[in-house]
Design a protein around this motif. Structure first.
Motif, mmCIF file in Angstrom:
data_model
loop_
_atom_site.group_PDB
_atom_site.id
_atom_site.type_symbol
_atom_site.label_atom_id
_atom_site.label_comp_id
_atom_site.label_asym_id
_atom_site.label_seq_id
_atom_site.Cartn_x
_atom_site.Cartn_y
_atom_site.Cartn_z
ATOM 1 N N PRO A 119 0.803 -1.239 0.000
ATOM 2 C CA PRO A 119 0.000 0.000 0.000
ATOM 3 C C PRO A 119 0.829 1.280 0.000
ATOM 4 O O PRO A 119 0.363 2.311 -0.485
ATOM 5 C CB PRO A 119 -0.843 -0.132 1.281
ATOM 6 N N GLN A 161 -7.178 -1.800 -1.158
ATOM 7 C CA GLN A 161 -6.851 -0.393 -1.335
ATOM 8 C C GLN A 161 -7.211 0.046 -2.746
ATOM 9 O O GLN A 161 -7.105 -0.737 -3.692
ATOM 10 C CB GLN A 161 -5.351 -0.185 -1.106
ATOM 11 N N PHE A 210 -8.034 2.148 1.960
ATOM 12 C CA PHE A 210 -8.630 0.812 1.974
ATOM 13 C C PHE A 210 -10.142 0.919 2.172
ATOM 14 O O PHE A 210 -10.619 1.690 3.014
ATOM 15 C CB PHE A 210 -8.020 -0.050 3.082
#
Length: 638
Positions: free
Chosen positions: A20, A396, A471
């Motif tokens: 992420p 995400q 997310f």
């Protein structure tokens, strides 16, 4: 090696994308500087030039014959696309013309789909829809050329196609053979319909130019495909994809540093589904990854499950994509082969029950990676990371897509909510679709967002919150669609069928939780005074009239009145809560300690509460509830 424009372009295509934290670095380079191919055709051209002799697709005739596939290299795939597209061009298909495709997956359908996007606009249709719905979709799309399964490939689809041709809805019907017979002679003579050209596709395309396309190649802004999706009326709506949207979404999926050029992808979802097109056909073209395609029944082939782990081991499958029900079955299939090549398995289309995740991962050692998307956003909007799980999240947001949560009051003015607060999830960015087809003029298709798109933002109809890292955490659906095994079912078709009964005065259809399909359709009705029809009679009545077998309600419950909101609108959440309560009651019928089950609506989501008289049964109850994709809690009376 001295850098060149080509190597610089390749470097720009593949940023590091393993977790992420990579998202901000990826987006520091404007998307336009990534120099993505302009169209799906340009994407295929690039692949064929870079890897001409590499295997592009390996297609199984069926699960039992998985050792004897049909293979195509990238150069062979491009040659077939050119032949098919030139044939379509010769039949008069131009840039704004739709070409319908109705067939189960087979070796010919893959290049035919790409050819339809090259010559015109691909319009894939689910052959399981009723003939009336298929006819309506043909009319809406304007398609006069149909690529369809022949009598040897799918007799039921062929019979429907022949009837549609006989009704004057088509100018040409191009027939596909089964994969194993793709190069065979005409074993089944095709009928003659006045004014309609009916021929086997491979036979009449054989003499077409394989080296280039005779027409103008598509531009980024041109339409690539029309995908039908569940809506608020009986006939599915047609969502229009642009070439640029499909290419950029495919790149977002391919820009995955965990898979390299040698990673083999397994594909078994039907090509009328956006996941099959974008995830398992277009995305692998970016890396030159080989794709193994299952037979025409895909995951519906029961024989596939008995051979699945052998297929994974033989072809060294690295990644696959399926719905939760598939993984629930695979978790029960013994593993007698080396499946160490399988890095991870992608799951989406419907909520993932925790028990399915735990059973599959403990059985296989393979991580289930959740994703999120919808047809109106081309395909995929969020992805997860196998080595960095985020419990409770579907992933995400993908690079260059934007997501936010809004409040949608009655006045229609959207108000953005802060991170962590629940509301309606909306999506912005280059993958938002061009609109629904609402008509046709001499200039092409008329498109309209129909209220789903506001200032470039697409309302998903899903309740969610988005955390500070982008997310997405889902909390149920604000929209009424029933999702059975990843397949969208419109409740209106069920309600219309029930309302056609002379003793039914009102009807509401919702999804009831199901351990196998995620949801199954059920319905609630009110009746005229003195009605004598039974609930079983109504189940049979609806089953005979809904246009798709999967939409036939599993149960019909008679109520005195259907629930409504304070302003008199139908209250589907109340019905869904009752359906959830009834399912849980049935599932826990054998547990004596259960004192009661309640399902209540909290902040727009349904929460099931099970009351126990003894804590001794709590573990057993939690194990049963964990098989469902529902929110629940257990309370023990002290």
């Amino acid at each position: 090696m001295t850098p060149t424009l080509e190597t610089d372009a390749e470097a720009l295509l593949w940023p590091r994308y393993t977790g992420p934290k990579d998202l901000s670095a990826i987006e520091s380079v404007p998307l336009a500087e990534r120099r993505l191919p302009e169209s799906t055709y340009a994407l295929l051209l690039r692949a064929a030039r870079q890897w001409p002799e590499r295997t592009a697709v390996t297609v199984l005739s069926d699960a039992s014959n998985w050792r004897e596939p049909v293979r195509r290299t990238y150069s062979q795939l491009l040659a077939e696309v050119h032949r098919y597209a030139n044939l379509l061009h010769g039949l008069g298909v131009r840039r704004g013309d739709a070409v319908a495709l109705i067939a189960p997956n087979c070796a010919e359908l893959i290049p035919a789909t790409l050819a339809a996007q090259l010559a015109g606009i691909a319009a894939p249709i689910n052959g399981g829809l009723s003939q009336a719905h298929i006819a309506e979709l043909l009319l809406r799309s304007g398609a006069r050329v149909l690529i369809t399964a022949g009598p040897e490939l799918a007799a039921d689809i062929w019979a429907s196609a022949y009837e549609l041709a006989s009704q004057g809805l088509l100018d040409a019907v191009l027939v596909l053979r089964p994969t194993a017979a793709a190069a065979a002679v005409d074993t089944v003579p095709l009928p003659i319909v006045d004014g309609v050209r009916i021929d086997y596709l491979d036979a009449i395309a054989a003499d077409q130019d394989w080296d280039a396309f005779a027409g103008e190649p598509p531009a980024a802004t041109d339409l690539a495909a029309l995908f039908h999706t569940g809506g608020t009326t009986g006939v599915p709506k047609l969502a229009a994809h642009r070439q640029s949207g499909e290419v950029v979404n495919a790149w977002m999926i391919a820009a995955n540093s965990l898979l390299d050029e040698d990673s083999v992808i397994f594909a078994a979802l039907p090509l009328f589904h956006v996941n099959a097109l974008v995830v398992t056909l277009l995305a692998p073209l970016f890396r030159g990854q080989p794709v193994v395609w299952a037979g025409p029944l895909g995951y519906r082939d029961l024989a596939l499950y008995g051979e699945f782990w052998n297929i994974v081991a033989h072809y060294r499958i690295a990644a696959m994509s399926a719905v939760p029900t598939v993984y629930a079955v695979l978790a029960q299939c013994p593993i007698g082969a080396d499946i160490s090549s399988l890095r991870y398995a992608m799951v989406g289309a419907s909520p993932l029950p925790s028990a399915v995740r735990e059973n599959f991962q403990s059985h296989t050692g393979v991580t289930l990676v959740e994703g999120y998307g919808l047809t109106e956003a081309t395909c995929a909007t969020a992805r997860s990371f196998p080595d960095l799980p985020r419990p409770g999240s579907v992933g995400q947001r993908m690079p260059y897509q934007q997501v936010k949560v809004v409040r949608t009051p009655e006045d229609g003015v959207w108000t953005e909510l802060p991170a962590g607060e629940t509301g309606i999830l909306v999506i912005g960015g280059p993958t938002v679709f061009a609109g629904y087809v609402t008509g046709r003029t001499e200039h092409g298709h008329v498109l309209d967002g129909l209220g789903a798109v506001v200032d470039g933002w697409l309302s998903t109809g899903d309740l969610a919150h988005v955390d500070a890292d982008g997310f997405i955490h889902l909390h149920g659906r604000a929209k009424d669609l029933i999702i059975r095994g990843g397949h969208n079912l419109d409740p209106a078709v069920i309600e219309d069928a029930l309302l056609s009964h002379p003793q039914v005065t009102a009807a509401g259809a919702v999804g009831r939780p199901d351990v196998h399909a995620g949801e199954v359709p059920v319905a609630y009705v009110t009746l005229v005074p003195g009605a004598e029809v039974s609930e079983a009679d109504l189940v049979a009545w609806a089953g005979e009239r809904v246009p798709e077998r999967a939409a036939a309600p599993k149960a019909v419950t008679v109520l005195d009145v259907l629930p409504v909101t304070d302003v008199g609108k139908p209250y589907k959440l109340g019905l869904r809560a009752d359906a959830t309560r009834r399912e849980v009651l049935d599932a826990l019928a054998g547990v004596e300690a259960v004192l009661g089950v309640a399902a209540q609506v909290e902040d727009g989501a349904i929460v099931t509460v099970v009351e126990l008289g003894s804590g001794a049964a709590q573990g057993a109850v939690e194990a049963i509830l964990g098989r469902y994709a529902i929110t629940w809690k257990v309370e023990v009376r002290r």
